[in-house]
Design a protein around this motif. Structure first.
Motif, PDB file in Angstrom:
ATOM      1  N   TYR A   1       3.829  15.406 -70.827  1.00  0.00           N
ATOM      2  CA  TYR A   1       4.142  14.531 -69.694  1.00  0.00           C
ATOM      3  C   TYR A   1       4.613  15.345 -68.490  1.00  0.00           C
ATOM      4  CZ  TYR A   1       4.124  10.745 -73.171  1.00  0.00           C
ATOM      5  OH  TYR A   1       3.792   9.866 -74.162  1.00  0.00           O
ATOM      6  N   THR A   2       5.435  16.340 -68.752  1.00  0.00           N
ATOM      7  CA  THR A   2       5.957  17.169 -67.668  1.00  0.00           C
ATOM      8  C   THR A   2       4.823  17.924 -66.981  1.00  0.00           C
ATOM      9  OG1 THR A   2       8.062  17.424 -68.830  1.00  0.00           O
ATOM     10  CG2 THR A   2       7.571  19.018 -67.098  1.00  0.00           C
ATOM     11  N   ILE A   3       3.923  18.498 -67.758  1.00  0.00           N
ATOM     12  CA  ILE A   3       2.787  19.215 -67.183  1.00  0.00           C
ATOM     13  C   ILE A   3       1.908  18.264 -66.373  1.00  0.00           C
ATOM     14  CG2 ILE A   3       0.635  20.424 -67.766  1.00  0.00           C
ATOM     15  CD1 ILE A   3       2.240  21.719 -70.107  1.00  0.00           C
ATOM     16  N   THR A   4       1.680  17.075 -66.899  1.00  0.00           N
ATOM     17  CA  THR A   4       0.877  16.077 -66.183  1.00  0.00           C
ATOM     18  C   THR A   4       1.505  15.739 -64.834  1.00  0.00           C
ATOM     19  OG1 THR A   4       0.117  15.129 -68.267  1.00  0.00           O
ATOM     20  CG2 THR A   4      -0.095  13.744 -66.305  1.00  0.00           C
ATOM     21  N   VAL A   5       2.799  15.537 -64.817  1.00  0.00           N
ATOM     22  CA  VAL A   5       3.498  15.210 -63.563  1.00  0.00           C
ATOM     23  C   VAL A   5       3.402  16.378 -62.586  1.00  0.00           C
ATOM     24  CG1 VAL A   5       5.775  14.784 -62.547  1.00  0.00           C
ATOM     25  CG2 VAL A   5       5.050  13.500 -64.560  1.00  0.00           C
ATOM     26  N   LEU A   6       3.628  17.594 -63.055  1.00  0.00           N
ATOM     27  CA  LEU A   6       3.582  18.755 -62.162  1.00  0.00           C
ATOM     28  C   LEU A   6       2.186  18.971 -61.582  1.00  0.00           C
ATOM     29  CD1 LEU A   6       5.861  21.257 -64.096  1.00  0.00           C
ATOM     30  CD2 LEU A   6       6.404  19.965 -62.026  1.00  0.00           C
ATOM     31  N   VAL A   7       1.152  18.795 -62.408  1.00  0.00           N
ATOM     32  CA  VAL A   7      -0.225  18.948 -61.915  1.00  0.00           C
ATOM     33  C   VAL A   7      -0.538  17.862 -60.895  1.00  0.00           C
ATOM     34  CG1 VAL A   7      -2.664  18.766 -62.595  1.00  0.00           C
ATOM     35  CG2 VAL A   7      -1.082  20.172 -63.935  1.00  0.00           C
ATOM     36  N   THR A   8      -0.145  16.634 -61.173  1.00  0.00           N
ATOM     37  CA  THR A   8      -0.395  15.527 -60.253  1.00  0.00           C
ATOM     38  C   THR A   8       0.311  15.743 -58.919  1.00  0.00           C
ATOM     39  OG1 THR A   8      -0.635  14.010 -62.116  1.00  0.00           O
ATOM     40  CG2 THR A   8      -0.229  13.023 -59.954  1.00  0.00           C
ATOM     41  N   VAL A   9       1.567  16.145 -58.969  1.00  0.00           N
ATOM     42  CA  VAL A   9       2.324  16.385 -57.743  1.00  0.00           C
ATOM     43  C   VAL A   9       1.698  17.539 -56.956  1.00  0.00           C
ATOM     44  CG1 VAL A   9       4.551  17.205 -56.859  1.00  0.00           C
ATOM     45  CG2 VAL A   9       4.479  15.389 -58.569  1.00  0.00           C
ATOM     46  N   SER A  10       1.286  18.590 -57.643  1.00  0.00           N
ATOM     47  CA  SER A  10       0.643  19.720 -56.966  1.00  0.00           C
ATOM     48  C   SER A  10      -0.656  19.294 -56.288  1.00  0.00           C
ATOM     49  CB  SER A  10       0.352  20.839 -57.963  1.00  0.00           C
ATOM     50  OG  SER A  10       1.535  21.322 -58.522  1.00  0.00           O
TER      51      SER A  10
END
Length: 57
Positions: free
Chosen positions: A25-34
């Motif tokens: 979930y954390t990786i998904t959020v970071l990729v989306t925000v980037s």
């Protein structure tokens, strides 16, 4: 006090994500925000260029 007892009782029923899920979930959020950051930067750059060109006329 009853309110806090009820809160504690409900928190024990809560299903918390496992470490692997939380990492995903954390990786998904970071990729989306980037991605959104880069997209909005590009849109801002493009609009700034258009406005500058229009104001030169």
């Amino acid at each position: 006090m009853q309110f806090f007892r009820n809160v504690a009782s409900e928190m024990r029923k809560t299903s918390w994500p496992k470490r692997k899920e939380l990492t995903r979930y954390t990786i998904t959020v970071l990729v989306t925000v980037s991605f959104l950051t880069l997209f909005l930067w590009a849109v801002d750059l493009g609009l700034s260029f258009v406005v500058r060109e229009v104001l030169k006329l």
